[in-house]
Structures are given as structure tokens and as C-alpha cells.
Write a protein that holds these residues in place. Structure first.
Motif, mmCIF file in Angstrom:
data_model
loop_
_atom_site.group_PDB
_atom_site.id
_atom_site.type_symbol
_atom_site.label_atom_id
_atom_site.label_comp_id
_atom_site.label_asym_id
_atom_site.label_seq_id
_atom_site.Cartn_x
_atom_site.Cartn_y
_atom_site.Cartn_z
ATOM 1 N N ARG A 132 0.693 -1.177 0.074
ATOM 2 C CA ARG A 132 -0.009 -0.052 -0.027
ATOM 3 C C ARG A 132 0.993 1.309 0.079
ATOM 4 O O ARG A 132 0.772 2.184 -0.765
ATOM 5 C CB ARG A 132 -0.918 -0.027 1.184
ATOM 6 C CG ARG A 132 -1.778 1.148 1.271
ATOM 7 C CD ARG A 132 -2.727 1.179 2.477
ATOM 8 N NE ARG A 132 -3.450 2.376 2.580
ATOM 9 C CZ ARG A 132 -4.661 2.539 2.542
ATOM 10 N NH1 ARG A 132 -5.446 1.583 1.969
ATOM 11 N NH2 ARG A 132 -5.385 3.611 2.604
ATOM 12 N N ARG A 151 -9.256 9.584 -11.578
ATOM 13 C CA ARG A 151 -10.694 9.584 -10.633
ATOM 14 C C ARG A 151 -11.523 9.441 -11.760
ATOM 15 O O ARG A 151 -12.500 8.692 -11.431
ATOM 16 C CB ARG A 151 -10.710 10.654 -9.877
ATOM 17 C CG ARG A 151 -9.817 10.888 -8.658
ATOM 18 C CD ARG A 151 -10.155 12.154 -7.864
ATOM 19 N NE ARG A 151 -9.387 12.115 -6.657
ATOM 20 C CZ ARG A 151 -9.542 11.189 -5.458
ATOM 21 N NH1 ARG A 151 -10.419 10.352 -5.550
ATOM 22 N NH2 ARG A 151 -8.695 11.502 -4.626
ATOM 23 N N MET A 154 -11.471 5.823 -12.849
ATOM 24 C CA MET A 154 -12.023 5.082 -11.664
ATOM 25 C C MET A 154 -13.677 5.152 -11.519
ATOM 26 O O MET A 154 -14.441 4.234 -11.454
ATOM 27 C CB MET A 154 -11.436 5.627 -10.421
ATOM 28 C CG MET A 154 -11.731 4.500 -9.126
ATOM 29 S SD MET A 154 -10.999 5.378 -7.770
ATOM 30 C CE MET A 154 -11.205 3.893 -6.657
ATOM 31 N N VAL A 193 -7.661 0.899 -11.622
ATOM 32 C CA VAL A 193 -8.785 1.274 -10.626
ATOM 33 C C VAL A 193 -8.231 0.340 -9.392
ATOM 34 O O VAL A 193 -8.580 0.765 -8.173
ATOM 35 C CB VAL A 193 -10.142 0.593 -11.237
ATOM 36 C CG1 VAL A 193 -11.169 0.533 -10.099
ATOM 37 C CG2 VAL A 193 -10.674 1.788 -12.290
ATOM 38 N N ARG A 194 -7.844 -0.801 -9.614
ATOM 39 C CA ARG A 194 -7.201 -1.789 -8.536
ATOM 40 C C ARG A 194 -6.528 -0.811 -7.566
ATOM 41 O O ARG A 194 -6.213 -0.970 -6.347
ATOM 42 C CB ARG A 194 -6.936 -3.087 -9.063
ATOM 43 C CG ARG A 194 -6.214 -4.093 -7.876
ATOM 44 C CD ARG A 194 -6.084 -5.336 -8.459
ATOM 45 N NE ARG A 194 -4.593 -5.199 -9.334
ATOM 46 C CZ ARG A 194 -3.649 -4.880 -8.872
ATOM 47 N NH1 ARG A 194 -3.373 -4.664 -7.446
ATOM 48 N NH2 ARG A 194 -2.515 -4.810 -9.692
ATOM 49 N N VAL A 197 -7.880 1.938 -5.722
ATOM 50 C CA VAL A 197 -8.531 1.413 -4.614
ATOM 51 C C VAL A 197 -7.861 0.944 -3.441
ATOM 52 O O VAL A 197 -7.994 1.274 -2.441
ATOM 53 C CB VAL A 197 -9.457 0.163 -4.905
ATOM 54 C CG1 VAL A 197 -10.200 -0.701 -3.675
ATOM 55 C CG2 VAL A 197 -10.478 0.636 -5.766
ATOM 56 N N TRP A 201 -8.481 5.261 -2.438
ATOM 57 C CA TRP A 201 -9.327 6.137 -3.366
ATOM 58 C C TRP A 201 -10.978 5.803 -3.172
ATOM 59 O O TRP A 201 -11.721 6.402 -3.276
ATOM 60 C CB TRP A 201 -8.963 6.400 -4.705
ATOM 61 C CG TRP A 201 -7.676 7.138 -4.758
ATOM 62 C CD1 TRP A 201 -6.895 7.613 -3.703
ATOM 63 C CD2 TRP A 201 -7.156 8.097 -5.893
ATOM 64 N NE1 TRP A 201 -5.929 8.481 -4.407
ATOM 65 C CE2 TRP A 201 -6.180 8.945 -5.646
ATOM 66 C CE3 TRP A 201 -7.758 8.279 -7.391
ATOM 67 C CZ2 TRP A 201 -5.731 9.692 -6.482
ATOM 68 C CZ3 TRP A 201 -7.225 8.889 -8.045
ATOM 69 C CH2 TRP A 201 -6.294 9.882 -7.662
ATOM 70 N N GLY A 202 -11.160 4.352 -3.113
ATOM 71 C CA GLY A 202 -12.378 3.745 -3.052
ATOM 72 C C GLY A 202 -12.961 4.021 -1.601
ATOM 73 O O GLY A 202 -14.369 3.452 -1.546
ATOM 74 N N GLU A 203 -12.384 4.233 -0.708
ATOM 75 C CA GLU A 203 -12.915 4.532 0.799
ATOM 76 C C GLU A 203 -13.675 5.742 0.979
ATOM 77 O O GLU A 203 -13.439 6.827 0.124
ATOM 78 C CB GLU A 203 -11.583 4.508 1.632
ATOM 79 C CG GLU A 203 -10.808 3.178 1.643
ATOM 80 C CD GLU A 203 -9.596 3.269 2.481
ATOM 81 O OE1 GLU A 203 -9.430 4.481 3.119
ATOM 82 O OE2 GLU A 203 -8.941 2.577 2.592
#
Length: 203
Positions: A132, A151, A154, A193-194, A197, A201-203
Motif C-alpha cells: 500500500r 479519478r 475510476m 482502478v485496482r 482502490v 481512493w475507493g474508501e
């Protein structure tokens, strides 16, 4: 096992030494701490490890220690050691995030088996944290416009939609998208995208 440490936290010196001897004899690296404060002052959580803490200690209790470790974002699994009367407290600790608890006198081999599982979990958490951190460093290298385009990708936007929404040419979108994917090492939109995330960024 030299890449990981078992941290024994107990105000009872004899108990610490007994557990330490058992674990050291099995090839585990051990560090002992006479109090929760001692652990917190000396803990290096960049090294994988497991914290084996007594529930009832003067000053900061094992439950309070668990709360503080979580507040600090410590990745180490915590296993509690409890006297008979402290079982309800140990159960509360598990509900608060402890991995397990053992009642005194501790069954040494059962504890070692659980510690080995905890060590595997600790190493997995460390590896995930390093991955991470690597992704975050790459994301930080994006320019503001590259981040905007990333973004939008995404969010499932096509290049033409992104160009319209950002008021830039299709060619410019393609350049920023290519640069973002190149910086992140993504070979496809799905991989981009993975990675985003994974960076939160997906939180």
C-alpha cells in the motif's frame, strides 16, 4: 523466525521469564516488557510481531493497551493472557480486536500453535502495508490533472466524457491517462482502478 518478534507484556517477571524461555527454546525471537508503557516506548512496529499481553496490569491494563495500539494503527496481532477471574475482560478484549486469549496456567503448545498463526497474519499485514505504501508513493507522483483523469477513469468515464467534463481535448485526456497508468505501472484501466482502490481512493 528472526524476522519477527513475540512481545511479552506482563508485570509478573517470573511469568515473563517462563514464557520467554519456552518461546526462545522453540526458536522464536522474544522481547519482554514489564508494563504496557514499556512496550509502547520500545515498540518498533516496522518489524513483524505479535503482542502477548496480560489482561490485568498496574497502570495501563491489557484492554487499555489494545485500545492504544489500535489508535496508533499498530499492525501486530494481540493475544491476551488472563487469570480465571479476568475471563470476561479478555472476552471484551477479543470483541475490541484481540486475536485470542489464554487462561493461566497457559497450555504452552496450544499457545505456540496460535502464535505461529498470529505470526503468519503479522507478516501478511506487513506485506500488505508495504504494498500500500508503494502504491501511495506512486499515486503521490501524479500531477493534479493526471489525478483528475485517473479519478474519472475510476468512476467509469470514457475518454470523450472526461474531455467534455474537464473541458480539455480528447488527445490531452489520452496523454494524462497514459501518464497516470505509466506512473502507477498499470497495464489496463481495470488494473489502474485496482491500484487506486488499494491506495484508499475507493474508501
Amino acid at each position: 523466525m528472526s524476522d519477527a518478534v513475540i512481545h511479552i507484556v506482563d508485570d509478573d517477571r517470573a511469568a515473563r521469564e517462563g514464557l520467554g524461555f519456552l518461546l526462545s527454546s522453540l526458536g522464536l525471537s522474544v522481547a519482554d516488557h514489564g508494563s504496557a508503557a514499556d512496550l509502547l516506548a520500545r515498540l518498533d512496529d516496522s518489524v513483524p510481531g505479535v503482542i502477548l499481553a496480560d489482561v490485568r496490569m498496574p497502570g495501563m491494563t491489557g484492554l487499555e493497551l489494545l485500545d492504544e495500539l489500535q489508535r496508533r494503527g499498530c499492525l501486530m496481532p494481540v493475544i491476551m493472557i488472563t487469570g480465571h477471574g479476568d475471563v470476561p475482560m479478555a472476552v471484551r478484549a477479543m470483541r475490541a480486536g484481540a486475536m485470542d486469549f489464554f487462561e493461566k496456567p497457559v497450555n504452552g503448545m496450544a499457545l505456540v500453535e496460535r502464535l505461529n498463526e498470529a505470526l503468519r497474519l503479522a507478516r501478511e499485514r506487513q506485506a500488505a502495508a508495504r504494498a500500500r505504501a508503494g502504491v501511495l508513493a506512486k499515486v503521490a507522483s501524479l500531477t493534479a490533472r493526471e489525478a483528475e483523469v485517473a479519478r474519472a477513469v475510476m468512476a467509469g468515464r470514457q475518454n470523450k466524457q472526461i474531455a467534455f467534463e474537464l473541458g480539455i481535448s480528447l488527445k490531452t485526456v489520452e496523454i494524462h491517462r497514459h501518464n497516470a497508468m505509466d506512473k502507477l505501472g498499470a497495464g489496463s484501466a481495470a488494473e489502474l482502478v485496482r491500484l487506486l482502490v488499494a491506495a484508499g481512493w475507493g474508501e
